[in-house]
Every structure is written in structure tokens, then in C-alpha cells.
Design an enzyme around this catalytic site. Structure first.
Site, PDB file in Angstrom:
ATOM      1  N   CYS A 196       0.193  -6.214  -6.150  1.00 38.62           N
ATOM      2  CA  CYS A 196       0.291  -5.883  -6.892  1.00 38.62           C
ATOM      3  C   CYS A 196      -0.229  -5.178  -7.505  1.00 38.62           C
ATOM      4  O   CYS A 196      -1.707  -5.075  -6.992  1.00 38.62           O
ATOM      5  CB  CYS A 196      -0.067  -7.015  -8.461  1.00 38.62           C
ATOM      6  SG  CYS A 196      -0.209  -6.832  -9.722  1.00 38.62           S
ATOM      7  N   ASP A 245      -2.429  -4.707  -9.974  1.00 34.63           N
ATOM      8  CA  ASP A 245      -3.948  -4.740 -10.204  1.00 34.63           C
ATOM      9  C   ASP A 245      -5.559  -4.486  -9.218  1.00 34.63           C
ATOM     10  O   ASP A 245      -5.546  -4.805  -7.839  1.00 34.63           O
ATOM     11  CB  ASP A 245      -3.831  -6.739  -9.995  1.00 34.63           C
ATOM     12  CG  ASP A 245      -5.224  -7.001 -11.150  1.00 34.63           C
ATOM     13  OD1 ASP A 245      -6.018  -6.846 -10.399  1.00 34.63           O
ATOM     14  OD2 ASP A 245      -4.567  -7.332 -12.202  1.00 34.63           O
ATOM     15  N   ARG A 288      -7.792  -6.031  -8.546  1.00 36.25           N
ATOM     16  CA  ARG A 288      -8.572  -7.112  -8.510  1.00 36.25           C
ATOM     17  C   ARG A 288      -8.011  -7.451  -6.975  1.00 36.25           C
ATOM     18  O   ARG A 288      -7.883  -8.876  -6.269  1.00 36.25           O
ATOM     19  CB  ARG A 288      -8.704  -8.471  -9.561  1.00 36.25           C
ATOM     20  CG  ARG A 288      -9.326  -8.132 -10.423  1.00 36.25           C
ATOM     21  CD  ARG A 288      -8.965  -8.829 -11.516  1.00 36.25           C
ATOM     22  NE  ARG A 288      -7.737  -8.327 -11.938  1.00 36.25           N
ATOM     23  CZ  ARG A 288      -6.926  -9.308 -13.188  1.00 36.25           C
ATOM     24  NH1 ARG A 288      -7.987 -10.765 -13.422  1.00 36.25           N
ATOM     25  NH2 ARG A 288      -6.057  -9.391 -13.251  1.00 36.25           N
ATOM     26  N   HIS A 348      -0.283 -12.599  -7.624  1.00 34.63           N
ATOM     27  CA  HIS A 348      -1.723 -13.297  -7.906  1.00 34.63           C
ATOM     28  C   HIS A 348      -1.482 -14.083  -9.452  1.00 34.63           C
ATOM     29  O   HIS A 348      -0.695 -14.017  -9.792  1.00 34.63           O
ATOM     30  CB  HIS A 348      -2.375 -12.536  -7.504  1.00 34.63           C
ATOM     31  CG  HIS A 348      -2.288 -10.898  -8.816  1.00 34.63           C
ATOM     32  ND1 HIS A 348      -2.924 -11.337  -9.703  1.00 34.63           N
ATOM     33  CD2 HIS A 348      -1.523 -10.381  -9.101  1.00 34.63           C
ATOM     34  CE1 HIS A 348      -2.521 -10.593 -10.866  1.00 34.63           C
ATOM     35  NE2 HIS A 348      -2.060  -9.519 -10.177  1.00 34.63           N
ATOM     36  N   CYS A 393      -1.722 -12.343 -13.367  1.00 34.36           N
ATOM     37  CA  CYS A 393      -1.258 -10.945 -13.022  1.00 34.36           C
ATOM     38  C   CYS A 393      -0.511 -10.425 -14.879  1.00 34.36           C
ATOM     39  O   CYS A 393      -0.144 -11.522 -15.273  1.00 34.36           O
ATOM     40  CB  CYS A 393       0.070 -11.062 -13.031  1.00 34.36           C
ATOM     41  SG  CYS A 393       0.985  -9.502 -12.192  1.00 34.36           S
TER      42      CYS A 393
END
Length: 205
Positions: free
Chosen positions: A39, A41, A43, A98, A101
Site C-alpha cells: 500500500c 500508506d 506507515r 496492512h 488500511c
């Protein structure tokens, strides 16, 4: 920007010199062994999670770690997959979802995405996963529903990945293996999904 420029200065002053031989080798060599699809993302950091050095992972990051099924015409995701598998010859491909999400939360909770039409259109690539989650986890609510969708989405994207000609050929020739992971941000745990059995096994706690 100041924190980024300060980080760049630390990289050039401290990190790069310590790894100078590696970067000298990488200047003329690019042979990653793994394609890691994760992703976007902020993080989720593939190299950090797997503790890989520069040059070891070929990374594709998309919202929701989505992999559109193969279709006529070129796009960035398809081109990157083809290059990694057919040209670089990666031996493993990982699709990594993850916890928490945002893309899967929006789908699971039915968020209004009229203000983000490109996001809404992109998330259509997760419709098969959403249908599966709805059919099998109809009683799940909140974070449980999101977690179920995250897992179902990884399995759906692995299926989409296998529709790409370069991947299909490599699978037929047994030169590549596909893996589904789910990374938990809060604990660092990684689960490996078994597409055939629908089970998850903890890789790291």
C-alpha cells in the site's frame, strides 16, 4: 521541507559513506530478488519491515495494494510488474496488505467518496474482495470487518496478479512464487495467507 533536507544531509554525510561499496556496485547492477507490492500508506515501509538493503526489493506501491487484472493497453502497475518478472527475473512476488488500511476502511464502512472520484474509481479493483468479505463475514463489524477485507483483498490481488502474461508464464515455468502477507502496524506481526486454504500463518511476532 527542512526536515527532509536535513535528512538528506545526514544520508550524504553518515549513511552513504558507510555503504559506499554497496552503492558503487548498485550503480551498474540492478538484480532485485523480490517484487514487493504494498500500500502507499506512509506507515508501511517494505525495506524496513523486511530489513532489506538497497537493491534487494523492487517495490510497487498503490492505494490499497491493488493490482488491476491484466487488460489491453499499458499502465504503470502492469509495466512495473512485467519489468520485474520478465526483465529483472524476480523469484518471489509479495502482495502485502496492512492493518487500518484507509482504502479498505472506506470500502468496508461504505464511505462517501464523491469528493474523491479518482479514489472511488481505483477502489473498484477491490470489488471482488468486498463481495467475498460481505458473503463470508456478514456479521463482522468495525475493525473486524476491515481486517477481514484486508485479508480478502490480498487474496483477490494475488488472483489479479496471476492474470498478467509475464506472471502467468513465470508461474507455468515455476520460476516465480506468489505470496500474500498482512502486516500489523501496531505489533509488527506479519501473517502469510494461504490462498488455497484461506488460512493465515504468523511469519513474525
Amino acid at each position: 521541507m527542512q526536515d527532509l533536507t536535513e535528512g538528506l544531509a545526514r544520508f550524504q554525510r553518515d549513511v552513504f559513506p558507510a555503504k559506499a561499496p554497496l552503492f558503487e556496485h548498485l550503480a551498474t547492477t540492478h538484480r532485485p530478488g523480490t517484487l514487493f507490492i504494498s500500500c502507499s500508506d506512509a506507515r508501511v515501509l517494505p525495506e524496513l519491515i523486511t530489513q532489506r538493503e538497497p537493491g534487494e526489493l523492487f517495490v510497487i506501491r498503490t492505494a490499497g495494494n491493488l493490482v488491476p487484472a491484466h487488460a489491453p493497453g499499458a499502465d504503470g502497475v502492469a509495466a512495473s510488474i512485467e519489468y520485474a518478472v520478465a526483465v529483472l527475473g524476480v523469484r518471489d512476488v509479495i502482495v502485502c496488505g496492512h492493518s487500518a488500511c484507509g482504502a479498505m476502511t472506506a470500502l468496508a464502512e461504505g464511505h462517501d467518496l464523491t469528493g474523491a472520484p479518482a479514489v472511488a474509481a481505483w477502489l473498484r479493483h477491490a470489488e471482488a474482495a468486498l463481495a467475498r468479505t460481505t458473503a463470508t463475514d456478514d456479521d463482522a463489524v468495525g475493525t473486524d470487518r476491515v481486517a477481514a477485507l484486508v485479508r480478502d483483498n490480498v487474496l483477490a490481488q494475488l488472483a489479479n496478479l496471476a492474470t498478467h502474461p509475464s506472471v502467468a508464464r513465470a508461474l507455468a515455468q515455476h520460476t516465480v512464487d506468489l505470496h500474500g502477507w498482512v502486516y500489523d502496524i501496531g505489533t509488527g506481526r506479519v501473517e502469510q495467507l494461504d490462498p488455497a486454504a484461506g488460512r493465515a500463518a504468523v511469519l513474525a511476532a
